[in-house]
Design a protein around this motif. Structure first.
Motif, PDB file in Angstrom:
ATOM      1  N   ASP A  73      44.612 -29.947  47.720  1.00 22.95           N
ATOM      2  CA  ASP A  73      43.830 -29.418  48.869  1.00 22.95           C
ATOM      3  C   ASP A  73      42.024 -29.094  48.127  1.00 22.95           C
ATOM      4  N   ILE A  74      41.717 -30.167  47.561  1.00 26.84           N
ATOM      5  CA  ILE A  74      40.494 -30.040  46.621  1.00 26.84           C
ATOM      6  C   ILE A  74      39.490 -29.261  47.431  1.00 26.84           C
ATOM      7  N   GLU A  75      39.091 -29.725  48.528  1.00 28.34           N
ATOM      8  CA  GLU A  75      38.035 -28.974  49.373  1.00 28.34           C
ATOM      9  C   GLU A  75      38.269 -27.570  49.862  1.00 28.34           C
ATOM     10  N   LYS A  76      39.535 -27.174  49.868  1.00 23.60           N
ATOM     11  CA  LYS A  76      40.189 -25.907  50.088  1.00 23.60           C
ATOM     12  C   LYS A  76      40.017 -25.353  51.544  1.00 23.60           C
ATOM     13  N   LYS A  77      40.396 -26.466  52.168  1.00 20.22           N
ATOM     14  CA  LYS A  77      40.143 -26.509  53.761  1.00 20.22           C
ATOM     15  C   LYS A  77      41.482 -25.885  54.440  1.00 20.22           C
ATOM     16  N   GLY A  78      42.577 -25.931  53.633  1.00 15.79           N
ATOM     17  CA  GLY A  78      43.753 -25.527  54.229  1.00 15.79           C
ATOM     18  C   GLY A  78      44.689 -26.448  54.735  1.00 15.79           C
ATOM     19  N   SER A  79      44.094 -28.016  54.579  1.00 16.55           N
ATOM     20  CA  SER A  79      44.817 -28.929  55.007  1.00 16.55           C
ATOM     21  C   SER A  79      44.654 -30.374  54.081  1.00 16.55           C
TER      22      SER A  79
END
Length: 154
Positions: A27-33
Protein backbone atom coordinates in the motif's frame (compact mmCIF):
# COMPACT_ATOMS: atom_id res chain seq x y z
CA UNK A 1 -14.12 -20.41 -6.69
CA UNK A 2 -16.89 -19.45 -4.28
CA UNK A 3 -16.04 -18.22 -0.82
CA UNK A 4 -17.97 -21.09 0.72
CA UNK A 5 -15.82 -23.73 -1.03
CA UNK A 6 -12.64 -22.63 0.73
CA UNK A 7 -11.57 -23.85 4.14
CA UNK A 8 -11.14 -20.78 6.29
CA UNK A 9 -8.15 -20.63 8.64
CA UNK A 10 -8.25 -18.88 11.99
CA UNK A 11 -5.21 -16.63 11.67
CA UNK A 12 -2.68 -16.42 14.50
CA UNK A 13 -1.21 -13.13 15.74
CA UNK A 14 2.03 -13.89 13.86
CA UNK A 15 0.16 -14.60 10.63
CA UNK A 16 -1.89 -11.40 11.06
CA UNK A 17 1.32 -9.40 11.56
CA UNK A 18 2.91 -10.91 8.42
CA UNK A 19 -0.22 -10.15 6.39
CA UNK A 20 -0.42 -6.60 7.80
CA UNK A 21 3.26 -6.02 6.96
CA UNK A 22 2.74 -7.37 3.42
CA UNK A 23 -0.38 -5.23 2.95
CA UNK A 24 1.38 -2.10 4.25
CA UNK A 25 4.44 -2.75 2.09
CA UNK A 26 2.27 -2.88 -1.03
CA UNK A 27 0.00 0.00 0.00
CA UNK A 28 2.63 2.46 -1.22
CA UNK A 29 0.29 5.45 -1.25
CA UNK A 30 -0.87 4.55 2.28
CA UNK A 31 -4.52 4.84 1.31
CA UNK A 32 -5.60 1.69 3.17
CA UNK A 33 -6.34 -0.34 0.05
CA UNK A 34 -4.52 -2.22 -2.69
CA UNK A 35 -5.32 -2.97 -6.33
CA UNK A 36 -6.15 -6.22 -8.09
CA UNK A 37 -2.60 -6.44 -9.56
CA UNK A 38 -1.07 -6.08 -6.10
CA UNK A 39 -3.37 -8.80 -4.73
CA UNK A 40 -2.07 -11.04 -7.53
CA UNK A 41 1.53 -10.28 -6.54
CA UNK A 42 0.93 -10.93 -2.83
CA UNK A 43 -0.91 -14.19 -3.52
CA UNK A 44 1.95 -15.28 -5.77
CA UNK A 45 4.45 -14.51 -3.00
CA UNK A 46 2.33 -16.64 -0.65
CA UNK A 47 2.61 -19.48 -3.18
CA UNK A 48 -0.84 -19.12 -4.77
CA UNK A 49 -0.39 -18.06 -8.38
CA UNK A 50 -3.74 -16.97 -9.84
CA UNK A 51 -4.90 -16.41 -13.38
CA UNK A 52 -6.50 -13.08 -14.29
CA UNK A 53 -9.87 -14.82 -14.32
CA UNK A 54 -9.32 -16.12 -10.76
CA UNK A 55 -8.21 -12.66 -9.64
CA UNK A 56 -11.40 -11.13 -11.07
CA UNK A 57 -13.45 -13.72 -9.15
CA UNK A 58 -11.50 -12.85 -5.99
CA UNK A 59 -12.26 -9.18 -6.54
CA UNK A 60 -15.97 -9.95 -7.02
CA UNK A 61 -16.05 -12.12 -3.89
CA UNK A 62 -13.99 -9.92 -1.56
CA UNK A 63 -14.34 -6.31 -2.73
CA UNK A 64 -17.44 -5.91 -0.59
CA UNK A 65 -17.73 -2.13 -1.01
CA UNK A 66 -17.13 -2.51 -4.77
CA UNK A 67 -14.41 0.17 -4.70
CA UNK A 68 -12.20 -1.69 -7.16
CA UNK A 69 -9.65 -1.89 -4.36
CA UNK A 70 -9.19 -4.37 -1.51
CA UNK A 71 -9.13 -2.83 1.95
CA UNK A 72 -7.21 -4.52 4.78
CA UNK A 73 -10.29 -6.20 6.33
CA UNK A 74 -11.25 -7.58 2.91
CA UNK A 75 -7.65 -8.72 2.39
CA UNK A 76 -7.66 -10.60 5.72
CA UNK A 77 -10.93 -12.30 4.76
CA UNK A 78 -9.35 -13.36 1.45
CA UNK A 79 -6.03 -14.46 2.96
CA UNK A 80 -7.69 -16.53 5.69
CA UNK A 81 -8.98 -18.81 2.94
CA UNK A 82 -5.51 -19.45 1.55
CA UNK A 83 -3.07 -19.31 4.46
CA UNK A 84 -2.26 -22.67 6.04
CA UNK A 85 -3.15 -23.09 9.70
CA UNK A 86 -0.14 -23.11 11.98
CA UNK A 87 1.04 -26.53 13.03
CA UNK A 88 -0.53 -28.12 16.04
CA UNK A 89 1.71 -27.52 19.07
CA UNK A 90 1.75 -31.21 20.07
CA UNK A 91 2.77 -32.31 16.56
CA UNK A 92 5.51 -29.68 16.47
CA UNK A 93 6.73 -30.71 19.93
CA UNK A 94 6.90 -34.38 18.89
CA UNK A 95 8.93 -33.44 15.79
CA UNK A 96 11.30 -31.32 17.87
CA UNK A 97 11.71 -34.17 20.33
CA UNK A 98 12.72 -36.51 17.50
CA UNK A 99 15.37 -34.06 16.35
CA UNK A 100 16.55 -33.58 19.94
CA UNK A 101 16.88 -37.34 20.45
CA UNK A 102 19.08 -37.62 17.35
CA UNK A 103 21.63 -35.42 19.13
CA UNK A 104 21.02 -36.88 22.62
CA UNK A 105 22.72 -40.15 21.70
CA UNK A 106 23.05 -41.30 25.32
CA UNK A 107 19.35 -40.73 26.03
CA UNK A 108 20.10 -38.46 28.99
CA UNK A 109 17.35 -35.96 28.18
CA UNK A 110 19.84 -33.13 27.74
CA UNK A 111 22.53 -31.88 25.37
CA UNK A 112 25.62 -29.99 26.57
CA UNK A 113 25.44 -26.28 25.67
CA UNK A 114 28.54 -26.54 23.42
CA UNK A 115 26.92 -29.35 21.41
CA UNK A 116 23.74 -27.31 21.09
CA UNK A 117 25.74 -24.31 19.81
CA UNK A 118 27.42 -26.60 17.27
CA UNK A 119 23.98 -27.75 16.07
CA UNK A 120 22.84 -24.12 15.70
CA UNK A 121 26.03 -23.26 13.78
CA UNK A 122 25.40 -26.25 11.52
CA UNK A 123 21.84 -25.08 10.84
CA UNK A 124 22.85 -21.49 10.15
CA UNK A 125 26.53 -20.64 9.95
CA UNK A 126 25.74 -16.92 9.63
CA UNK A 127 24.49 -16.50 13.21
CA UNK A 128 26.99 -14.34 15.15
CA UNK A 129 28.52 -15.89 18.28
CA UNK A 130 26.91 -13.32 20.60
CA UNK A 131 23.45 -14.23 19.23
CA UNK A 132 24.21 -17.93 19.79
CA UNK A 133 25.11 -17.08 23.40
CA UNK A 134 21.82 -15.18 23.83
CA UNK A 135 19.82 -18.11 22.40
CA UNK A 136 21.59 -20.56 24.70
CA UNK A 137 21.16 -18.29 27.75
CA UNK A 138 17.43 -18.10 27.03
CA UNK A 139 17.11 -21.86 26.60
CA UNK A 140 19.42 -22.81 29.49
CA UNK A 141 17.31 -20.88 32.00
CA UNK A 142 18.59 -22.87 34.98
CA UNK A 143 22.26 -22.23 33.99
CA UNK A 144 23.01 -25.96 34.20
CA UNK A 145 25.26 -25.86 31.14
CA UNK A 146 22.86 -28.20 29.35
CA UNK A 147 19.87 -27.83 27.08
CA UNK A 148 17.11 -30.05 28.45
CA UNK A 149 14.10 -31.35 26.62
CA UNK A 150 11.36 -31.52 29.20
CA UNK A 151 8.72 -33.59 27.55
CA UNK A 152 6.81 -36.76 28.22
CA UNK A 153 9.24 -39.64 28.44
CA UNK A 154 8.43 -42.32 25.92
Amino acid sequence: MEKSELAKTELSKDQMKILKDAFDAFDIEKKGSISLEVIGTIMELLGYGMSEEELKEVMEDYDEDESGQIEFEEFIELASNYVEPEEDYDVLRAELREVFMMYDKDGTGFIPVNSFKAILRELDGAVPENELDEIVDEIDADSSGTVDFEGPQE
